[in-house]
Scaffold this motif. Structure first.
Motif, mmCIF file in Angstrom:
data_model
loop_
_atom_site.group_PDB
_atom_site.id
_atom_site.type_symbol
_atom_site.label_atom_id
_atom_site.label_comp_id
_atom_site.label_asym_id
_atom_site.label_seq_id
_atom_site.Cartn_x
_atom_site.Cartn_y
_atom_site.Cartn_z
ATOM 1 N N ILE A 133 0.985 -1.137 -0.037
ATOM 2 C CA ILE A 133 -0.054 -0.144 -0.102
ATOM 3 C C ILE A 133 1.078 1.268 -0.050
ATOM 4 C CG2 ILE A 133 -1.796 1.198 1.255
ATOM 5 C CD1 ILE A 133 -2.797 -1.477 0.311
ATOM 6 N N PRO A 134 0.590 2.075 -0.801
ATOM 7 C CA PRO A 134 1.738 3.374 -1.012
ATOM 8 C C PRO A 134 1.462 3.915 0.342
ATOM 9 C CG PRO A 134 0.126 3.018 -3.070
ATOM 10 C CD PRO A 134 -0.465 2.185 -2.062
ATOM 11 N N CYS A 135 2.699 4.411 0.562
ATOM 12 C CA CYS A 135 2.886 5.184 2.092
ATOM 13 C C CYS A 135 4.146 5.782 2.267
ATOM 14 C CB CYS A 135 2.459 4.221 3.218
ATOM 15 S SG CYS A 135 4.205 2.848 3.365
ATOM 16 N N PRO A 136 4.536 6.854 2.988
ATOM 17 C CA PRO A 136 5.554 7.627 3.175
ATOM 18 C C PRO A 136 6.914 6.614 3.798
ATOM 19 C CG PRO A 136 4.291 8.396 4.756
ATOM 20 C CD PRO A 136 3.475 7.616 3.901
ATOM 21 N N PRO A 137 8.129 6.788 3.224
ATOM 22 C CA PRO A 137 9.140 5.965 4.244
ATOM 23 C C PRO A 137 9.093 6.179 5.682
ATOM 24 C CG PRO A 137 10.074 7.358 2.302
ATOM 25 C CD PRO A 137 8.653 7.622 2.481
ATOM 26 N N PHE A 157 14.695 13.266 4.535
ATOM 27 C CA PHE A 157 14.421 14.646 5.658
ATOM 28 C C PHE A 157 13.830 15.523 4.529
ATOM 29 C CE2 PHE A 157 16.955 12.365 8.618
ATOM 30 C CZ PHE A 157 16.366 12.544 9.704
ATOM 31 N N PRO A 158 12.913 16.490 4.683
ATOM 32 C CA PRO A 158 12.333 16.637 6.348
ATOM 33 C C PRO A 158 11.453 15.483 6.519
ATOM 34 C CG PRO A 158 11.296 17.931 4.546
ATOM 35 C CD PRO A 158 12.551 17.753 3.981
ATOM 36 N N ALA A 159 11.191 15.496 7.996
ATOM 37 C CA ALA A 159 10.354 14.146 8.393
ATOM 38 C C ALA A 159 9.463 14.728 9.666
ATOM 39 C CB ALA A 159 11.516 13.190 8.686
ATOM 40 N N LEU A 160 8.747 13.780 10.105
ATOM 41 C CA LEU A 160 7.691 13.856 11.060
ATOM 42 C C LEU A 160 8.190 12.921 12.124
ATOM 43 C CD1 LEU A 160 4.233 14.722 9.393
ATOM 44 C CD2 LEU A 160 6.139 16.634 10.366
ATOM 45 N N ILE A 195 7.684 7.042 15.439
ATOM 46 C CA ILE A 195 8.061 6.606 14.257
ATOM 47 C C ILE A 195 8.597 8.022 13.763
ATOM 48 C CG2 ILE A 195 6.484 4.780 13.900
ATOM 49 C CD1 ILE A 195 4.800 6.786 12.080
ATOM 50 N N LEU A 196 9.644 7.753 12.744
ATOM 51 C CA LEU A 196 10.190 8.811 11.829
ATOM 52 C C LEU A 196 9.627 8.773 10.567
ATOM 53 C CD1 LEU A 196 12.111 11.233 12.424
ATOM 54 C CD2 LEU A 196 13.594 9.970 11.139
ATOM 55 N N GLN A 197 8.741 9.574 10.092
ATOM 56 C CA GLN A 197 8.171 9.536 8.669
ATOM 57 C C GLN A 197 8.478 10.614 7.915
ATOM 58 O OE1 GLN A 197 3.545 9.680 8.435
ATOM 59 N NE2 GLN A 197 3.741 7.464 8.317
ATOM 60 N N SER A 198 9.135 10.249 6.359
ATOM 61 C CA SER A 198 9.355 11.491 5.667
ATOM 62 C C SER A 198 8.169 12.428 5.486
ATOM 63 C CB SER A 198 9.862 10.787 4.445
ATOM 64 O OG SER A 198 10.961 10.168 4.576
ATOM 65 N N PHE A 199 8.361 13.606 5.449
ATOM 66 C CA PHE A 199 7.290 14.583 5.274
ATOM 67 C C PHE A 199 6.820 14.577 3.711
ATOM 68 C CE2 PHE A 199 5.722 19.068 4.331
ATOM 69 C CZ PHE A 199 4.744 18.983 4.992
#
Length: 381
Positions: A133-137, A157-160, A195-199
């Motif tokens: 399923i498409p999702c951010p890194p 980066f940047p990330a959340l 979690i660290l998630q690419s913005f």
């Protein structure tokens, strides 16, 4: 067809911030009687005209006491169906579903494993990758792991930085680059799992659903157009409409999850690769629930009907613009001016507050009293 037969509902977590809107949705159906159980005896929901009977108990954040209170209340008021609103109570009802279902019907709920995956951003990101399923890194944020530095060095980066569990944008940090992340780690001890998630550069688009065994029974799709001052919080103004692309993405997720119950799915359009990506699944009721109602979908009522094994008529989504809170007040004052109006029909949260004003009045009185007490406390120091 038995959809208009009278029935009673128990909301077992009336202290939840989302419970008042769940009650107001049910209250629009005159043949529905609603009992409310709350761990807070002063909960604003007790002042709603739609609350047939309010029952409180001392919770002290004890799951066993909450469960016992639910059992006692079900035996006492004998509701036809139990409708938990928020994460903690849904989890308790799920864990004790077999026993509770002998006393009353229960609204559709997911399996406990599915619920835990959806509610944990780290587990969900792993599930999304496995199911393509498409999702951010996304990576699980564990500072002491041996491979942490290596994972960060190649991260986009940047990330959340997000707590694995939580809601309403609470605890989310915008991280510009790798150095900013390490500075944040030095500044404060991080005790929760993150979690660290690419913005993603783009815009949010969400889908609310009611499902049973991997099939969507009802849905609304929304896109925000007015936001508050706090970043990453819910939109104050939303447009609700149908979108084939979003619906098909959500349908695939629902089928692969074999999802049962309600959920609010956060997606985001990625402008860079022209693709919609799934961000989060919130397996509980949501803050813009009344917007879904204005679009023609009464999710709590439909969930009750499904739990009672009654017929559910197709709820056609009506395109509508819904505005709540202070944004609604600003919008209403602008409408007085002679400007070109939007073709989309506009609905305001005040519509429901005026019909059932006491809970909102009490809420603001409590907030003001708390503010005054805080100021008095500061002045005494």
């Amino acid at each position: 067809m038995r959809t208009k037969e009278r029935f009673s509902v128990l909301i077992p977590d009336g202290e939840s911030g989302h419970a008042i809107n769940v009650l107001r949705c049910l209250g629009q159906m005159k043949h529905v009687r609603v009992f409310v159980l709350s761990s807070d005896p002063k909960s604003i929901i007790r002042f709603s005209k739609y609350c047939y009977k309010f029952i409180s108990y001392a919770d002290e954040k004890c799951k066993e006491k909450r469960l016992n209170a639910i059992y006692d209340t079900v035996k006492k008021v004998k509701p036809d169906v139990i409708l938990p609103v928020d994460i903690n109570t849904i989890s308790i009802v799920l864990s004790n579903k077999e026993t509770l279902s002998k006393l009353a019907s229960i609204v559709p709920l997911p399996c406990l494993d599915e619920f835990q995956i959806a509610n944990d951003k780290g587990l969900l990101s792993e599930w999304l990758i496995r199911n393509q399923i498409p999702c951010p890194p996304t990576i699980l944020f564990k500072v002491n792991d041996a491979g942490f530095d290596e994972a960060i060095s190649s991260f986009l980066f940047p990330a959340l930085l997000k707590p694995c569990t939580g809601f309403g944008g609470e605890g989310i940090e915008f991280i510009e680059d790798q150095n900013a992340l390490y500075n944040l780690i030095k500044e404060r001890a991080i005790s929760r799992e993150f979690i660290l998630q690419s913005f993603i550069n783009g815009y949010d688009i969400d889908c609310s659903i009611l499902c049973e065994n991997g099939k969507i029974l009802a849905y609304t799709i929304q896109k925000g157009f007015v936001y508050g001052n706090i970043r990453f919080r819910r939109a104050a103004g939303i447009d609700l409409f149908h979108d084939d692309k979003i619906y098909n993405i959500v349908r695939e997720v629902v089928e692969k999850f074999n999802w049962t119950g309600i959920a609010h799915i956060d997606l985001r359009y990625d402008a860079q690769d022209d693709q919609v990506k799934l961000i989060e699944i919130n397996p509980r009721y949501w803050a813009t629930l009344m917007g879904s109602f204005c679009a023609g979908v009464n999710f709590p009522y439909l969930a009750c009907l499904s739990g009672l094994k009654r017929d559910i008529l197709n709820s056609e989504v009506k395109p509508v613009r819904y505005i709540q809170g202070r944004a609604a007040l600003k919008s209403m004052t602008k409408m007085i001016l002679p400007r070109k109006r939007k073709k989309l029909k506009i609905q305001y949260s005040f519509k429901f507050i005026l019909k059932d004003p006491l809970p909102t009045i009490i809420f603001y009185l409590k907030a003001e009293l708390s503010r005054v007490n805080k100021l008095v406390g500061i002045s005494k120091k």
